[in-house]
Motif scaffolding. Structure first.
Motif, PDB file in Angstrom:
ATOM      1  N   TRP A   1      -3.140   3.368   7.852  1.00 21.93           N
ATOM      2  CA  TRP A   1      -2.018   2.496   8.111  1.00 21.93           C
ATOM      3  C   TRP A   1      -1.308   3.221   8.791  1.00 21.93           C
TER       4      TRP A   1
ATOM      5  N   ARG B   1       1.946   7.458   0.909  1.00 20.73           N
ATOM      6  CA  ARG B   1       2.640   6.176   1.164  1.00 20.73           C
ATOM      7  C   ARG B   1       3.888   6.393  -0.587  1.00 20.73           C
TER       8      ARG B   1
ATOM      9  N   CYS C   1       3.725   2.915  -0.963  1.00 23.37           N
ATOM     10  CA  CYS C   1       2.968   1.593  -2.239  1.00 23.37           C
ATOM     11  C   CYS C   1       1.664   2.395  -3.136  1.00 23.37           C
TER      12      CYS C   1
ATOM     13  N   TRP D   1       1.920   3.338  10.683  1.00 26.14           N
ATOM     14  CA  TRP D   1       3.237   2.989  10.683  1.00 26.14           C
ATOM     15  C   TRP D   1       4.003   3.079  11.150  1.00 26.14           C
TER      16      TRP D   1
ATOM     17  N   TRP E   1      -1.055  -3.729  -2.040  1.00 26.85           N
ATOM     18  CA  TRP E   1      -0.398  -3.347  -0.966  1.00 26.85           C
ATOM     19  C   TRP E   1       0.158  -4.734  -0.031  1.00 26.85           C
TER      20      TRP E   1
ATOM     21  N   LEU F   1       3.357  -6.000  -1.049  1.00 27.74           N
ATOM     22  CA  LEU F   1       4.259  -4.673  -0.587  1.00 27.74           C
ATOM     23  C   LEU F   1       4.829  -4.905   0.601  1.00 27.74           C
ATOM     24  N   TYR F   2       3.822  -4.763   1.723  1.00 28.30           N
ATOM     25  CA  TYR F   2       3.964  -4.499   3.091  1.00 28.30           C
ATOM     26  C   TYR F   2       3.633  -5.472   4.262  1.00 28.30           C
TER      27      TYR F   2
END
Length: 791
Positions: free
Chosen positions: A661, A756, A758, A663, A706, A709-710
């Motif tokens: 991920w 994370r 999530c 981020w 996922w 959520l993101y």
């Protein structure tokens, strides 16, 4: 039907009551029966607000009357001094006063006569009390709270629970859930509970918070009857992070670790350290702040390692102590736990030389500093031990327990090779012998921030003129208070726990300072008299045009350095040198850099024709540990660290699918050499790689969750994924996925990605650690010449 509790409302006039703690008690009649009731303590401040100066003057007079008398309980004098300070710090304002001030005033009023009569104030008392210790590192008084059980007697042995607060609360909230929200009031439990602050933000835990824990641990052990076999640690939210951190760094101290609402990113790699600590986390399924997937990963890894786990999930309740601590089993499990003394099978991961011990095995020296060190030690018979190590130069084995037969030779299989060693109570095993006038030891090995673990003095230079001296003094003051110009870089949580290291000018340093203190020298040779005096015995050479570090050259008058090194005049203590190449230039180093945990030496400013590593370590013999370049970045390369990390994990883990991920904002990859320290800076602190198995259908569903959520999926290798959001119901629809729904796939990700909030994987998923971590994988990828290849 179901009976409901009876409630009655009444009021009391407390206007004329003097400051104190009161209880309301009485009886009431229901159905012909009489029942007695008694309230919890009620704080009445009243006269503490109206007669504050009179009361404080009386307290200060009585404290001063103690003078310098020798006391049987000298630490209680420190407690009284801190209570005075706290009452002054939280003086009434606008007719109001800190809600805990009443408790402090009542405690001080009882503690002063106890000190005068030289008796133990805490004997026979119960409930919460403010305590203090005088820190060995800066001489400051630091607060913590102790909750004593009914019938407390320090001559008896009591189980102890250390409790840590969440992000935005004080030390006296460390055990607030146990104290006021639990099944019964905390004093009713046969346990001493400790609430700690920590002089760093709880989530950072860099040095000062570590010192606070160890110093309070020693004081509680000495004065409050601690049973060392029944020590537990708990915490809520970021306090839960803390309860895992200490149990993983110091596993031999703890019987159990019981995090509530776990917020523990990036600790998975140290899970092997906690195999013999009873791990009993609690978490609400509907916790909106710290989702339950965090717990699943850590519990899954510990399960695969054979850890001792009691995992409790709540089906209702948000992110509050009232939910997490309500179940009495949380306390019961901690009280039932016992410390393991001599386990026959130990695994340990060491990231900092100071945290080198797991039970009866200690790492005495590393091979390459700045990289993780690991060992696995297993007793295979009454006279045989098997040892596997990675990046360990020397081990010591405490064989005073019953691990092997005493006074007989010990057969040791070390990294696959057999040898026989004579028995010794403290058996030393050398993997890579080292000899030099000065060697790194666990207590004097760096990294840069390690000076904070001992008594320290900040020394600013006056040698280079008034303007430079003023700049050195300003930097010294920032280092002393743990602050820098940017509030985001502050070293400490400034609540009631503060630090202020003593400061001296270089002209005022005396022989006793050199003998007793780590010296933080602000100013290089020509700017600080002490630095000038020892300059020829330091590993860095300063000249007006640059810095020489072995065969590395950093040019520029403003090139500045901060490094830690054994004091040439007292090798048992450190010097930390902060200076610029040109002594007339103020150092470009910032105060926050002196808490660096990933390097012994940091270079800032300056210029160089060839890009060079600026965060370096010294080797076991305190020589500069040179890092060869992993690769050369050609001109015009088009890639980024996220893609490199994903490719490396996929190439070296052997997984069917890997994901990562993106981020964080990562540094750019520019033309020139890349070093191991560049990799750590880019991809993080040597995050572990975690493997698990899912069917194609399960993984696809989790990736769909996922994206919901993101708003985007993680970076993937080993599978195709196309998706869109249904404009009608706003649900994520998977358009293309080449995974077979019923087939099982091995999946690998770095712990930083997995942890994370999530990632809410099911309880059935089992996780296992890989021997390779993310930094190692990326370094190997670069070293193998993969940079710039087709992805």
């Amino acid at each position: 039907g179901r009976q409901r509790p009876l409630t009655a409302t009444f009021s009391l006039d407390t206007a004329d009551l003097p400051c104190g703690l009161y209880r309301v008690a009485g009886t009431f009649e229901v159905g012909g029966g009489a029942y007695r009731f008694e309230s919890q303590p009620i704080r009445i401040a009243s006269t503490l607000v109206t007669d504050y100066e009179t009361i404080m003057a009386d307290f200060e007079r009585r404290f001063a009357a103690l003078g310098g008398r020798q006391l049987s309980y000298p630490f209680q004098r420190d407690c009284a001094e801190l209570l005075l300070y706290m009452l002054r710090r939280h003086a009434p304002k606008d007719g109001k006063i800190e809600r805990r001030a009443t408790e402090w005033a009542v405690q001080l009023d009882g503690m002063l006569p106890a000190l005068q009569q030289d008796r133990d104030y805490f004997a026979g008392r119960s409930g919460p009390f403010l305590c203090a210790y005088r820190s060995r590192v800066d001489g400051s008084l630091q607060p913590y709270e102790v909750n004593l059980p009914e019938g407390f007697d320090s001559s008896k042995k009591w189980p102890v629970i250390f409790g840590y607060h969440g992000t935005y609360t004080h030390y006296y909230y460390g055990v607030v859930g146990l104290q006021s929200r639990g099944y019964q009031p905390l004093p009713k439990w046969p346990v001493v509970a400790i609430g700690l602050e920590g002089r760093h933000p709880v989530q950072q835990l860099k040095c000062m918070a570590d010192v606070d824990f160890t110093e309070v641990y020693e004081q509680v052990k000495e004065h409050f009857g601690m049973d060392p076999d029944r020590l537990s640690i708990t915490g809520f939210s970021r306090g839960a992070w803390t309860s895992c951190y200490f149990a993983m760094q110091l596993p031999h101290l703890f019987a159990s670790s019981a995090p509530c609402a776990h917020f523990a990113h990036n600790f998975i790699g140290y899970a092997p350290n906690m195999r013999h600590v009873h791990f009993c986390p609690y978490h609400s399924v509907h916790d909106e702040r710290c989702e339950i997937g965090i717990e699943h990963v850590l519990v899954g890894v510990l399960t695969s390692l054979g850890g001792h786990i009691s995992y409790q999930q709540y089906r209702t309740g948000p992110h509050t102590t009232g939910t997490q601590y309500r179940d009495r089993r949380h306390v019961e499990k901690m009280l039932d736990s016992r410390r393991v003394h001599h386990p026959s099978d130990i695994q340990f991961v060491c990231s900092r030389p100071r945290y080198n011990r797991a039970y009866w095995v200690s790492i005495e020296r590393l091979i390459e500093y700045g990289k993780l060190a690991k060992f696995s030690v297993r007793v295979t018979g009454p006279r045989s031990i098997e040892i596997e190590t990675n990046n360990v130069g020397a081990l010591s084995l405490d064989l005073t327990g019953d691990q092997v037969h005493k006074d007989k030779p010990v057969a040791v299989v070390l990294n696959g090779k057999s040898r026989t060693l004579p028995y010794a109570p403290n058996l030393r095993v050398e993997m890579q012998p080292a000899a030099a006038d000065i060697l790194k030891t666990p207590d004097v090995a760096g990294p840069l921030a390690d000076w904070m673990f001992g008594k320290s003095l900040i020394v600013y230079g006056t040698e280079a003129g008034a303007e430079t001296a003023a700049a050195c003094k300003a930097l010294a003051e920032q280092v002393s208070k743990g602050k820098s110009i940017s509030p985001k870089r502050a070293m400490n949580f400034v609540r009631d726990a503060e630090c202020e290291f003593p400061i001296k000018a270089d002209t005022d340093v005396v022989t006793e300072d050199v003998a007793d203190c780590n010296l933080v020298l602000i100013g290089g040779p020509g700017a600080n008299l002490i630095t000038s005096r020892i300059a020829d015995r330091l590993p860095v050479r300063f000249d007006p045009d640059g810095l020489d570090l072995g065969d590395l050259r950093f040019s520029g008058r403003d090139a500045s350095v901060a490094f830690i090194y054994p004091n040439p005049e007292n090798p048992r203590r450190y010097v930390v040198v902060v200076g610029a190449a040109d002594s007339a230039q103020p150092p470009a180093v910032k105060a926050y850099m002196l808490r660096e945990l990933r390097a012994d030496l940091v270079v800032v400013g300056g210029e160089s024709a060839v890009r060079q590593p600026r965060k370096l370590h010294f080797d076991a013999q305190w020589r500069l540990q040179r890092q060869p370049a992993l690769c050369q970045v050609p001109a015009g390369i088009e890639t980024d660290w996220d893609k490199i990390a994903l490719n490396a994990v996929h190439q070296y883990s052997g997984a069917d699918v890997t994901f990562h991920w993106a981020w964080r904002k990562l540094p750019k990859i520019v033309e020139g050499p890349l070093y191991y320290c560049n990799v750590i800076e880019a991809v993080g602190d040597q995050h572990s790689l975690v493997a698990f198995t899912m069917t194609g259908a399960q993984l696809t569903e989790h990736l769909r969750s996922w994206i919901m959520l993101y708003g985007k999926p993680p970076l993937l290798r080993g599978m195709k994924l196309a998706w869109h959001i249904d404009p009608v119901n706003k649900m994520v629809r998977i358009d293309e996925c080449d995974l077979r729904p019923e087939q099982e796939y091995v999946i690998v990700a770095a712990e930083e990605t997995l942890m994370r909030p999530c990632w809410d994987a099911g309880e059935h998923v089992q996780y296992r650690l890989l021997d390779l971590n993310l930094v190692q994988a990326v370094a190997q990828y670069l070293q193998d010449g993969n940079l710039g290849r087709a992805e």
